[in-house]
Design a protein around this motif. Structure first.
Motif, PDB file in Angstrom:
ATOM      1  N   ALA A   1      19.661  23.520  32.227  1.00  0.00           N
ATOM      2  CA  ALA A   1      21.145  23.095  32.277  1.00  0.00           C
ATOM      3  C   ALA A   1      21.615  23.002  30.676  1.00  0.00           C
ATOM      4  O   ALA A   1      22.786  22.493  30.380  1.00  0.00           O
ATOM      5  CB  ALA A   1      21.275  21.844  32.942  1.00  0.00           C
TER       6      ALA A   1
ATOM      7  N   CYS B   1      27.816  22.930  24.529  1.00  0.00           N
ATOM      8  CA  CYS B   1      28.189  23.357  25.745  1.00  0.00           C
ATOM      9  C   CYS B   1      29.226  24.704  25.867  1.00  0.00           C
ATOM     10  O   CYS B   1      29.011  25.536  26.225  1.00  0.00           O
ATOM     11  CB  CYS B   1      28.785  22.223  26.637  1.00  0.00           C
ATOM     12  SG  CYS B   1      29.264  22.875  28.392  1.00  0.00           S
TER      13      CYS B   1
ATOM     14  N   GLU C   1      22.555  24.079  38.972  1.00  0.00           N
ATOM     15  CA  GLU C   1      24.077  24.567  39.203  1.00  0.00           C
ATOM     16  C   GLU C   1      25.046  23.303  39.124  1.00  0.00           C
ATOM     17  O   GLU C   1      25.814  23.490  38.550  1.00  0.00           O
ATOM     18  CB  GLU C   1      24.022  25.403  40.433  1.00  0.00           C
ATOM     19  CG  GLU C   1      23.274  26.603  40.392  1.00  0.00           C
ATOM     20  CD  GLU C   1      23.543  27.532  41.787  1.00  0.00           C
ATOM     21  OE1 GLU C   1      24.324  26.922  42.664  1.00  0.00           O
ATOM     22  OE2 GLU C   1      22.628  28.035  42.094  1.00  0.00           O
TER      23      GLU C   1
ATOM     24  N   GLN D   1      28.968  19.037  33.645  1.00  0.00           N
ATOM     25  CA  GLN D   1      29.031  19.466  32.360  1.00  0.00           C
ATOM     26  C   GLN D   1      30.672  20.032  32.232  1.00  0.00           C
ATOM     27  O   GLN D   1      31.328  19.629  31.327  1.00  0.00           O
ATOM     28  CB  GLN D   1      28.111  20.419  31.650  1.00  0.00           C
ATOM     29  CG  GLN D   1      26.688  19.685  31.545  1.00  0.00           C
ATOM     30  CD  GLN D   1      25.630  20.539  30.730  1.00  0.00           C
ATOM     31  OE1 GLN D   1      25.809  21.295  29.991  1.00  0.00           O
ATOM     32  NE2 GLN D   1      24.393  20.690  31.563  1.00  0.00           N
ATOM     33  N   ARG D   2      30.769  21.187  32.996  1.00  0.00           N
ATOM     34  CA  ARG D   2      32.054  21.889  32.842  1.00  0.00           C
ATOM     35  C   ARG D   2      33.116  20.964  32.943  1.00  0.00           C
ATOM     36  O   ARG D   2      34.207  20.619  32.300  1.00  0.00           O
ATOM     37  CB  ARG D   2      32.221  22.946  33.624  1.00  0.00           C
ATOM     38  CG  ARG D   2      33.176  23.915  33.572  1.00  0.00           C
ATOM     39  CD  ARG D   2      33.738  24.622  34.798  1.00  0.00           C
ATOM     40  NE  ARG D   2      34.072  23.499  36.037  1.00  0.00           N
ATOM     41  CZ  ARG D   2      35.165  22.923  36.045  1.00  0.00           C
ATOM     42  NH1 ARG D   2      36.157  23.154  35.107  1.00  0.00           N
ATOM     43  NH2 ARG D   2      35.444  22.187  37.179  1.00  0.00           N
TER      44      ARG D   2
ATOM     45  N   ARG E   1      27.542  28.304  24.983  1.00  0.00           N
ATOM     46  CA  ARG E   1      26.827  28.897  26.217  1.00  0.00           C
ATOM     47  C   ARG E   1      27.736  29.966  26.501  1.00  0.00           C
ATOM     48  O   ARG E   1      28.926  29.926  26.777  1.00  0.00           O
ATOM     49  CB  ARG E   1      26.525  28.043  27.143  1.00  0.00           C
ATOM     50  CG  ARG E   1      25.199  27.056  27.072  1.00  0.00           C
ATOM     51  CD  ARG E   1      24.813  27.011  28.340  1.00  0.00           C
ATOM     52  NE  ARG E   1      25.662  26.151  29.138  1.00  0.00           N
ATOM     53  CZ  ARG E   1      25.470  24.894  29.315  1.00  0.00           C
ATOM     54  NH1 ARG E   1      24.760  23.980  28.603  1.00  0.00           N
ATOM     55  NH2 ARG E   1      26.333  24.267  30.141  1.00  0.00           N
TER      56      ARG E   1
ATOM     57  N   LEU F   1      25.426  22.025  35.467  1.00  0.00           N
ATOM     58  CA  LEU F   1      26.245  22.752  34.927  1.00  0.00           C
ATOM     59  C   LEU F   1      27.743  22.454  35.226  1.00  0.00           C
ATOM     60  O   LEU F   1      28.513  22.188  34.311  1.00  0.00           O
ATOM     61  CB  LEU F   1      25.865  24.391  35.034  1.00  0.00           C
ATOM     62  CG  LEU F   1      24.566  24.677  34.305  1.00  0.00           C
ATOM     63  CD1 LEU F   1      24.097  26.061  34.686  1.00  0.00           C
ATOM     64  CD2 LEU F   1      24.986  24.644  32.815  1.00  0.00           C
ATOM     65  N   GLU F   2      28.073  22.305  36.509  1.00  0.00           N
ATOM     66  CA  GLU F   2      29.305  22.116  37.047  1.00  0.00           C
ATOM     67  C   GLU F   2      29.812  20.756  36.481  1.00  0.00           C
ATOM     68  O   GLU F   2      30.988  20.602  36.029  1.00  0.00           O
ATOM     69  CB  GLU F   2      29.308  22.180  38.652  1.00  0.00           C
ATOM     70  CG  GLU F   2      30.636  21.942  38.851  1.00  0.00           C
ATOM     71  CD  GLU F   2      31.741  22.660  38.577  1.00  0.00           C
ATOM     72  OE1 GLU F   2      31.552  23.793  38.024  1.00  0.00           O
ATOM     73  OE2 GLU F   2      32.989  22.263  38.675  1.00  0.00           O
TER      74      GLU F   2
END
Ligand code: COA
Length: 103
Positions: A67, A100, A31, A37-38, A103, A34-35
């Motif tokens: 991820a 990314c 998690e 990356q965002r 997704r 992913l955050e």
């Protein structure tokens, strides 16, 4: 859990994660990845991110897979790293901004 730019102004960043044992097994590394990356791809403007781990570190490789990072190559592990399995080398996984977004 850092996102570290090493190649100029936010072009490319290394993604890393290390949790205390009490926090393992709750999906937090994935998690957090992913955050990061965002934030990196949408706010900081990086174009790609990568993460390295030892070949034998299945847990870490699974986190990278979850991820969205894919295998990009094999790496050598520095002699200073003396964990079990270091002799089997390491892997590098990566993701680019376009992947990314899809997704
Ligand atoms: C690696 C680490 C960050 C993983 O964090 P985490 O939040 O516990 O990860 P998750 O809870 O998402 O679990 C990882 C996945 O690996 C799987 N897994 C756990 N042990 C495994 C093993 N021995 N072999 C294969 N997969 C394993 C889990 O089932 C999970 O996958 P799933 O969600 O599909 O079931 C954490 O264990 C850690 O900090 N370890 C010590 C330092 C380290 O190795 N850092 C990484 C350096 S690159």
């Amino acid at each position: 859990m850092p996102l570290r730019s090493v190649d100029g102004p936010c072009e490319e960043a290394e993604l890393g994660f290390r949790l205390s044992r009490a926090a393992w097994g709750r999906g937090e590394a994935g998690e957090g990845s992913l955050e990061l990356q965002r934030k990196g791809f949408t706010e900081l403007g990086i174009r790609s991110a990568w993460a390295d781990t030892m070949t034998v570190n299945s847990r870490s490789r699974r986190v990278m897979e979850k991820a969205g990072l894919t295998l990009t190559g094999e790496i050598s592990v520095p002699d200073s790293i003396c964990f079990g399995g270091a002799d089997r080398g390491g892997v590098r996984c990566g993701i680019i901004r376009e992947q990314c977004r899809q997704r």
